[in-house]
Design a protein around this motif. Structure first.
Motif, mmCIF file in Angstrom:
data_model
loop_
_atom_site.group_PDB
_atom_site.id
_atom_site.type_symbol
_atom_site.label_atom_id
_atom_site.label_comp_id
_atom_site.label_asym_id
_atom_site.label_seq_id
_atom_site.Cartn_x
_atom_site.Cartn_y
_atom_site.Cartn_z
ATOM 1 N N GLU A 206 0.834 -1.210 0.000
ATOM 2 C CA GLU A 206 0.000 0.000 0.000
ATOM 3 C C GLU A 206 0.868 1.261 0.000
ATOM 4 N N MET A 207 1.967 1.226 0.783
ATOM 5 C CA MET A 207 2.894 2.364 0.817
ATOM 6 C C MET A 207 3.547 2.567 -0.547
ATOM 7 N N LYS A 208 3.934 1.467 -1.180
ATOM 8 C CA LYS A 208 4.572 1.534 -2.509
ATOM 9 C C LYS A 208 3.643 2.197 -3.518
ATOM 10 N N ILE A 209 2.363 1.796 -3.482
ATOM 11 C CA ILE A 209 1.389 2.331 -4.449
ATOM 12 C C ILE A 209 1.069 3.797 -4.168
ATOM 13 N N LYS A 210 0.876 4.135 -2.898
ATOM 14 C CA LYS A 210 0.410 5.494 -2.563
ATOM 15 C C LYS A 210 1.529 6.533 -2.516
ATOM 16 N N ILE A 211 2.676 6.166 -1.942
ATOM 17 C CA ILE A 211 3.740 7.191 -1.785
ATOM 18 C C ILE A 211 5.091 6.736 -2.334
ATOM 19 N N GLY A 212 5.124 5.551 -2.979
ATOM 20 C CA GLY A 212 6.374 5.068 -3.565
ATOM 21 C C GLY A 212 6.919 6.064 -4.583
ATOM 22 N N THR A 213 8.229 6.293 -4.548
ATOM 23 C CA THR A 213 8.842 7.326 -5.385
ATOM 24 C C THR A 213 10.201 6.874 -5.892
ATOM 25 N N ALA A 214 10.426 7.081 -7.191
ATOM 26 C CA ALA A 214 11.725 6.733 -7.779
ATOM 27 C C ALA A 214 12.505 7.973 -8.181
ATOM 28 N N TYR A 215 11.827 9.118 -8.189
ATOM 29 C CA TYR A 215 12.429 10.376 -8.638
ATOM 30 C C TYR A 215 11.846 11.484 -7.759
ATOM 31 N N PRO A 216 12.660 12.459 -7.343
ATOM 32 C CA PRO A 216 12.134 13.486 -6.422
ATOM 33 C C PRO A 216 10.819 14.103 -6.908
ATOM 34 N N ARG A 217 9.852 14.161 -6.015
ATOM 35 C CA ARG A 217 8.532 14.718 -6.359
ATOM 36 C C ARG A 217 8.548 16.235 -6.231
ATOM 37 N N ILE A 238 2.733 5.863 12.580
ATOM 38 C CA ILE A 238 3.618 6.994 12.253
ATOM 39 C C ILE A 238 3.287 7.521 10.869
ATOM 40 N N LYS A 239 3.793 8.723 10.595
ATOM 41 C CA LYS A 239 3.593 9.344 9.287
ATOM 42 C C LYS A 239 4.868 9.131 8.468
ATOM 43 N N VAL A 240 4.710 8.597 7.267
ATOM 44 C CA VAL A 240 5.865 8.358 6.393
ATOM 45 C C VAL A 240 5.695 9.195 5.129
ATOM 46 N N THR A 241 6.800 9.834 4.687
ATOM 47 C CA THR A 241 6.729 10.726 3.525
ATOM 48 C C THR A 241 7.292 10.058 2.270
ATOM 49 N N SER A 242 6.970 10.642 1.126
ATOM 50 C CA SER A 242 7.476 10.124 -0.152
ATOM 51 C C SER A 242 8.992 10.288 -0.246
ATOM 52 N N GLU A 243 9.525 11.285 0.454
ATOM 53 C CA GLU A 243 10.985 11.489 0.444
ATOM 54 C C GLU A 243 11.693 10.301 1.108
ATOM 55 N N GLU A 244 11.082 9.776 2.157
ATOM 56 C CA GLU A 244 11.635 8.587 2.817
ATOM 57 C C GLU A 244 11.576 7.384 1.878
ATOM 58 N N MET A 245 10.497 7.299 1.091
ATOM 59 C CA MET A 245 10.348 6.201 0.133
ATOM 60 C C MET A 245 11.434 6.246 -0.943
ATOM 61 N N LEU A 246 11.861 7.459 -1.276
ATOM 62 C CA LEU A 246 12.941 7.622 -2.252
ATOM 63 C C LEU A 246 14.211 6.947 -1.735
ATOM 64 N N ALA A 287 5.720 -0.419 -13.089
ATOM 65 C CA ALA A 287 6.100 0.731 -13.919
ATOM 66 C C ALA A 287 5.347 1.996 -13.506
ATOM 67 N N LEU A 288 4.254 1.821 -12.727
ATOM 68 C CA LEU A 288 3.426 2.963 -12.335
ATOM 69 C C LEU A 288 4.023 3.754 -11.163
ATOM 70 N N ILE A 289 5.105 3.276 -10.572
ATOM 71 C CA ILE A 289 5.712 4.010 -9.452
ATOM 72 C C ILE A 289 6.141 5.391 -9.918
ATOM 73 N N TYR A 290 5.827 6.373 -9.124
ATOM 74 C CA TYR A 290 6.071 7.769 -9.511
ATOM 75 C C TYR A 290 7.536 8.002 -9.897
ATOM 76 N N GLY A 291 7.727 8.602 -11.064
ATOM 77 C CA GLY A 291 9.052 9.056 -11.485
ATOM 78 C C GLY A 291 9.975 8.009 -12.063
#
Length: 334
Positions: A206-217, A238-246, A287-291
């Motif tokens: 769920e984290m991968k789909i919602k906030i997963g990031t491969a390139y800075p947002r 806890i709150k996890v950000t997309s920057e942490e996912m990067l 392939a749908l992961i952001y960036g």
């Protein structure tokens, strides 16, 4: 309802199974998960119902994913799962259906045989195999019969298949066991290491789909994550950000970009020139992961495009190839 015969295309993926029926299109898309009662060996649930049980079953019930890294890891369970999906997709039929099943481009002879036998035992009259990059290219609308170079990156749950296709065949390919599942594992490791928190497989996905990031947002996103505190043993949010996912996904993502680079290095110059002009097509759920498209484009210097309806490309391509079953009989793996 009885039908004479329904030829089928099956995208037998590590994360999900898609079934294409000739004349109807994609009729079924379900997770590749089976729940079984260990005491009686009874099938309790298949697909979405079984996925809901992952990590939540009592001792006598086990939720299994019978495919690992794109290939069959539990033959019996795969056969039972296929039988269930075939019946759900087409009901009763007078004649057994012919099937085309997708396999990763790097499968061994033993793995091919396992896929064919499982499909035949599940109810197919005859099973053909088609390599995932070929099916993905067809599903993405590429005319693979032309003498042009086309590069496809198909990223599923268990494998990432990278291939250069020309004249209906694969010229250069690489299949790596790094895809959606490995990204989930990387998120679980990150949460344990950085937050002393244990999360389940479904939460990681769920984290991968919602906030997963491969390139800075351009705009950071976040989500609330629940798990178990490894120090106190108590539930924690806890709150996890997309920057942490990067940070969490960086190493795994880079192993994919390295594989793309390796395939390009082995590509004949004329085909490399075609790819440079046309760009690279990406298919599959991962392939749908952001960036991810931006990152691969930046690393290779080649435009990268996400296929329309990327998740269904392989199933659609498998379905379209049903029309050429007789013509392709010699070329297909049977």
């Amino acid at each position: 309802m009885f039908s004479l015969r329904a030829d089928m295309g099956i995208d037998l993926g590590t994360a999900s199974v898609l079934v294409y029926v000739k004349g109807k299109g994609i009729v079924l898309q379900e997770p590749s998960v089976v729940a079984i009662d260990k005491n009686t060996d009874r099938l309790l649930a298949v697909g979405e119902e079984a996925r809901k049980m992952l990590g939540r079953t009592p001792g006598n019930i086990v939720a299994i994913r019978p495919l690992k890294d794109g290939v069959i890891s539990d033959y019996q369970i795969t056969e039972r799962m296929l039988k269930y999906f075939i019946n759900k997709a087409i009901g009763k039929f007078l004649f057994k259906p012919r099937m085309i099943v997708c396999v990763p481009s790097g499968v061994t002879g033993v793995e091919k045989r396992a896929a064919i036998e499982a499909s035949n035992e599940a109810g197919a009259k005859k099973t053909y195999l088609i390599e995932e990059p070929i099916a993905a290219a067809i599903g993405a609308g590429i005319d693979i019969t032309q003498p042009d170079g086309n590069m496809v990156i198909d990223m599923g749950g268990g494998t990432t298949d990278i291939a250069v296709i020309s004249l209906g065949g694969i010229v250069v390919s690489e299949s790596i066991k790094t895809a959606g599942d490995k990204l989930d594992e990387a998120i679980v490791r990150y949460m344990r290491k950085e937050h002393n928190m244990m999360i389940g497989e479904r939460t990681a996905e769920e984290m991968k789909i919602k906030i997963g990031t491969a390139y800075p947002r351009t705009q950071e996103v976040s989500m609330e994550v629940r798990g178990r505190n490894l120090v106190s043993g108590l539930p924690k949010t806890i709150k996890v950000t997309s920057e942490e996912m990067l940070d969490a996904l960086e190493e795994t993502i880079y192993s994919i970009t390295d594989a793309v680079h390796a395939v390009l290095e082995k590509t004949p110059p004329e085909l490399a020139s075609d790819i440079s002009d046309k760009g690279i097509i990406m298919t599959g759920g991962t392939a749908l992961i952001y960036g991810l498209d931006k990152l691969i484009s930046e690393k290779t210097g080649i435009p990268v495009y996400l296929a329309d309806d990327a998740i269904s490309c392989v199933a659609k391509g498998t379905g379209k190839s049903l029309d050429w079953m007789e013509a392709l009989e010699d070329q297909m793996m049977t």
